[in-house]
Write a protein that holds these residues in place. Sequence first.
Motif, PDB file in Angstrom:
ATOM      1  N   THR A   1       0.458  12.494   4.811  1.00 41.70           N
ATOM      2  CA  THR A   1      -0.718  12.362   4.526  1.00 41.70           C
ATOM      3  C   THR A   1      -1.905  12.835   4.846  1.00 41.70           C
ATOM      4  O   THR A   1      -2.189  13.322   5.582  1.00 41.70           O
ATOM      5  N   ARG A   2      -3.010  13.134   3.688  1.00 40.89           N
ATOM      6  CA  ARG A   2      -4.521  13.489   4.350  1.00 40.89           C
ATOM      7  C   ARG A   2      -5.526  12.019   3.403  1.00 40.89           C
ATOM      8  O   ARG A   2      -5.275  11.325   3.236  1.00 40.89           O
ATOM      9  N   ILE A   3      -6.646  11.312   4.592  1.00 40.64           N
ATOM     10  CA  ILE A   3      -7.705  10.829   5.102  1.00 40.64           C
ATOM     11  C   ILE A   3      -9.404  11.419   4.433  1.00 40.64           C
ATOM     12  O   ILE A   3      -9.008  11.988   5.353  1.00 40.64           O
ATOM     13  N   THR A   4      -9.285  10.995   3.409  1.00 42.22           N
ATOM     14  CA  THR A   4     -11.098  11.916   2.794  1.00 42.22           C
ATOM     15  C   THR A   4     -11.493   9.921   2.819  1.00 42.22           C
ATOM     16  O   THR A   4     -12.125   9.648   2.118  1.00 42.22           O
TER      17      THR A   4
ATOM     18  N   LEU B   1       0.699  -1.124   0.388  1.00 44.45           N
ATOM     19  CA  LEU B   1      -0.017   0.014   0.116  1.00 44.45           C
ATOM     20  C   LEU B   1       1.093   0.841  -0.275  1.00 44.45           C
ATOM     21  O   LEU B   1       0.334   2.070  -0.418  1.00 44.45           O
ATOM     22  N   ALA B   2       1.820   1.336   0.765  1.00 47.48           N
ATOM     23  CA  ALA B   2       2.647   2.679   0.849  1.00 47.48           C
ATOM     24  C   ALA B   2       3.474   2.848  -0.193  1.00 47.48           C
ATOM     25  O   ALA B   2       4.287   3.625  -0.832  1.00 47.48           O
ATOM     26  N   ALA B   3       3.945   1.639  -1.239  1.00 43.46           N
ATOM     27  CA  ALA B   3       4.900   1.377  -2.463  1.00 43.46           C
ATOM     28  C   ALA B   3       3.946   2.069  -3.609  1.00 43.46           C
ATOM     29  O   ALA B   3       3.821   3.198  -4.608  1.00 43.46           O
ATOM     30  N   ALA B   4       2.615   2.104  -4.016  1.00 45.60           N
ATOM     31  CA  ALA B   4       1.387   2.381  -4.556  1.00 45.60           C
ATOM     32  C   ALA B   4       0.946   3.331  -3.417  1.00 45.60           C
ATOM     33  O   ALA B   4       0.788   4.318  -5.039  1.00 45.60           O
ATOM     34  N   LEU B   5       1.251   4.026  -2.733  1.00 38.25           N
ATOM     35  CA  LEU B   5       0.612   5.446  -2.351  1.00 38.25           C
ATOM     36  C   LEU B   5       1.529   6.313  -3.011  1.00 38.25           C
ATOM     37  O   LEU B   5       1.626   7.730  -3.603  1.00 38.25           O
ATOM     38  N   PHE B   6       3.427   5.592  -2.970  1.00 38.60           N
ATOM     39  CA  PHE B   6       4.960   6.727  -3.219  1.00 38.60           C
ATOM     40  C   PHE B   6       4.243   6.983  -4.995  1.00 38.60           C
ATOM     41  O   PHE B   6       4.522   8.392  -5.567  1.00 38.60           O
ATOM     42  N   THR B   7       4.161   6.054  -5.655  1.00 32.92           N
ATOM     43  CA  THR B   7       4.141   5.454  -7.196  1.00 32.92           C
ATOM     44  C   THR B   7       2.852   6.374  -7.745  1.00 32.92           C
ATOM     45  O   THR B   7       2.633   7.349  -8.420  1.00 32.92           O
ATOM     46  N   HIS B   8       1.513   6.624  -6.688  1.00 37.81           N
ATOM     47  CA  HIS B   8      -0.160   7.534  -7.924  1.00 37.81           C
ATOM     48  C   HIS B   8       0.939   8.822  -6.749  1.00 37.81           C
ATOM     49  O   HIS B   8      -1.259   9.030  -7.545  1.00 37.81           O
ATOM     50  N   LYS B   9       0.315   8.748  -6.027  1.00 38.16           N
ATOM     51  CA  LYS B   9       0.210  10.045  -5.046  1.00 38.16           C
ATOM     52  C   LYS B   9      -1.093  10.066  -4.160  1.00 38.16           C
ATOM     53  O   LYS B   9      -1.802  10.813  -3.413  1.00 38.16           O
TER      54      LYS B   9
ATOM     55  N   ALA C   1     -12.053   4.972   2.262  1.00 39.54           N
ATOM     56  CA  ALA C   1     -11.092   6.041   1.853  1.00 39.54           C
ATOM     57  C   ALA C   1     -10.414   6.672   0.748  1.00 39.54           C
ATOM     58  O   ALA C   1      -9.449   5.826   0.576  1.00 39.54           O
ATOM     59  N   VAL C   2      -9.800   7.706   0.628  1.00 36.88           N
ATOM     60  CA  VAL C   2      -8.863   7.860  -0.024  1.00 36.88           C
ATOM     61  C   VAL C   2      -7.673   8.366   0.666  1.00 36.88           C
ATOM     62  O   VAL C   2      -7.597   9.558   1.027  1.00 36.88           O
ATOM     63  N   ILE C   3      -6.651   8.001   0.808  1.00 39.88           N
ATOM     64  CA  ILE C   3      -5.270   8.525   1.068  1.00 39.88           C
ATOM     65  C   ILE C   3      -4.379   9.275   0.249  1.00 39.88           C
ATOM     66  O   ILE C   3      -4.316   8.340  -0.733  1.00 39.88           O
ATOM     67  N   GLU C   4      -4.179   9.917   0.464  1.00 36.36           N
ATOM     68  CA  GLU C   4      -3.027  11.188  -0.935  1.00 36.36           C
ATOM     69  C   GLU C   4      -1.664  11.671  -0.125  1.00 36.36           C
ATOM     70  O   GLU C   4      -2.391  11.734   1.399  1.00 36.36           O
ATOM     71  N   LEU C   5      -1.467  11.510  -0.101  1.00 32.26           N
ATOM     72  CA  LEU C   5       0.181  12.692   0.454  1.00 32.26           C
ATOM     73  C   LEU C   5      -0.105  14.779  -0.009  1.00 32.26           C
ATOM     74  O   LEU C   5      -1.229  14.651  -0.834  1.00 32.26           O
ATOM     75  N   VAL C   6       0.008  14.995   0.893  1.00 35.21           N
ATOM     76  CA  VAL C   6       0.232  16.172   0.934  1.00 35.21           C
ATOM     77  C   VAL C   6       1.369  16.909   0.572  1.00 35.21           C
ATOM     78  O   VAL C   6       2.157  17.577   1.088  1.00 35.21           O
ATOM     79  N   LEU C   7       1.474  17.518  -0.672  1.00 38.92           N
ATOM     80  CA  LEU C   7       2.101  18.007  -1.779  1.00 38.92           C
ATOM     81  C   LEU C   7       2.022  19.600  -1.670  1.00 38.92           C
ATOM     82  O   LEU C   7       3.038  20.169  -2.155  1.00 38.92           O
ATOM     83  N   GLU C   8       1.273  20.281  -1.132  1.00 44.27           N
ATOM     84  CA  GLU C   8       1.186  21.445  -1.000  1.00 44.27           C
ATOM     85  C   GLU C   8       1.864  21.879  -0.360  1.00 44.27           C
ATOM     86  O   GLU C   8       2.346  21.846   0.561  1.00 44.27           O
ATOM     87  N   PRO C   9       2.767  23.096  -0.718  1.00 43.25           N
ATOM     88  CA  PRO C   9       3.942  23.897   0.211  1.00 43.25           C
ATOM     89  C   PRO C   9       3.167  24.524   0.935  1.00 43.25           C
ATOM     90  O   PRO C   9       2.087  24.595   1.324  1.00 43.25           O
ATOM     91  N   VAL C  10       3.760  24.452   2.366  1.00 42.84           N
ATOM     92  CA  VAL C  10       3.829  24.832   3.435  1.00 42.84           C
ATOM     93  C   VAL C  10       3.106  26.624   3.288  1.00 42.84           C
ATOM     94  O   VAL C  10       4.607  26.948   2.912  1.00 42.84           O
ATOM     95  N   THR C  11       1.704  27.472   4.159  1.00 43.92           N
ATOM     96  CA  THR C  11       2.131  28.515   4.170  1.00 43.92           C
ATOM     97  C   THR C  11       2.550  28.870   5.880  1.00 43.92           C
ATOM     98  O   THR C  11       1.671  28.462   6.483  1.00 43.92           O
TER      99      THR C  11
END
Length: 185
Positions: free
Chosen positions: A95-98, A24-32, A111-121
């Motif tokens: 990561t963010r879980i929706t 699952l981690a490999a798939a998350l890093f591959t597909h974001k 649920a959708v788990i995704e990487l949070v790649l937006e820049p930090v404000t």
Amino acid sequence: MPKPTKGPRLGGGPAHERLLLANLAAALFTHKSIKTTETKAKRLRPLAERLITKAKRGDLHARRSVLSVIGDKEVVHVLFAEIAPLVADREGGYTRITKVGNRKGDNAPMAVIELVLEPVTPKAKKSAPAAEAAPVVEETPAEETPAEEAPAEETVEVVEEAPAEEAAADEAPAEETPAEETDAK
């Protein structure tokens, strides 16, 4: 011997769970972003966050420890070369879980788990916005209100007079300082 996780495991024994989470981690890093059950997403989040934190270090030991979990060199390269620089300023929460409702076949919560790649404000200090927000709030009604309303105009005049009085108060000590210095001589 390490104590196994309490409660039911994802699909079988601890070895199977370890492999399942690694895939699952490999798939998350591959597909974001991946869609899975809520339970698997919640179990994947700490593992993925730990691996990203190691990837941010970027040294050889970190690369080898991530490689021991994931096992795919291409995925580890993507993690270290692409994902780690994007989250370098972020201190956690990669990561963010929706929740997206239930699966049609067995009604499992998905649920959708995704990487949070937006820049930090960066967050501003609490005292600075309060000081900046007060004049904006007072000036905005004065601009929006018609000229017929006298109370709004008086409020603006009071705000404008206050800095003038402060400026006069600042000038007065400046004038007294040279006089005091001449008296001291």
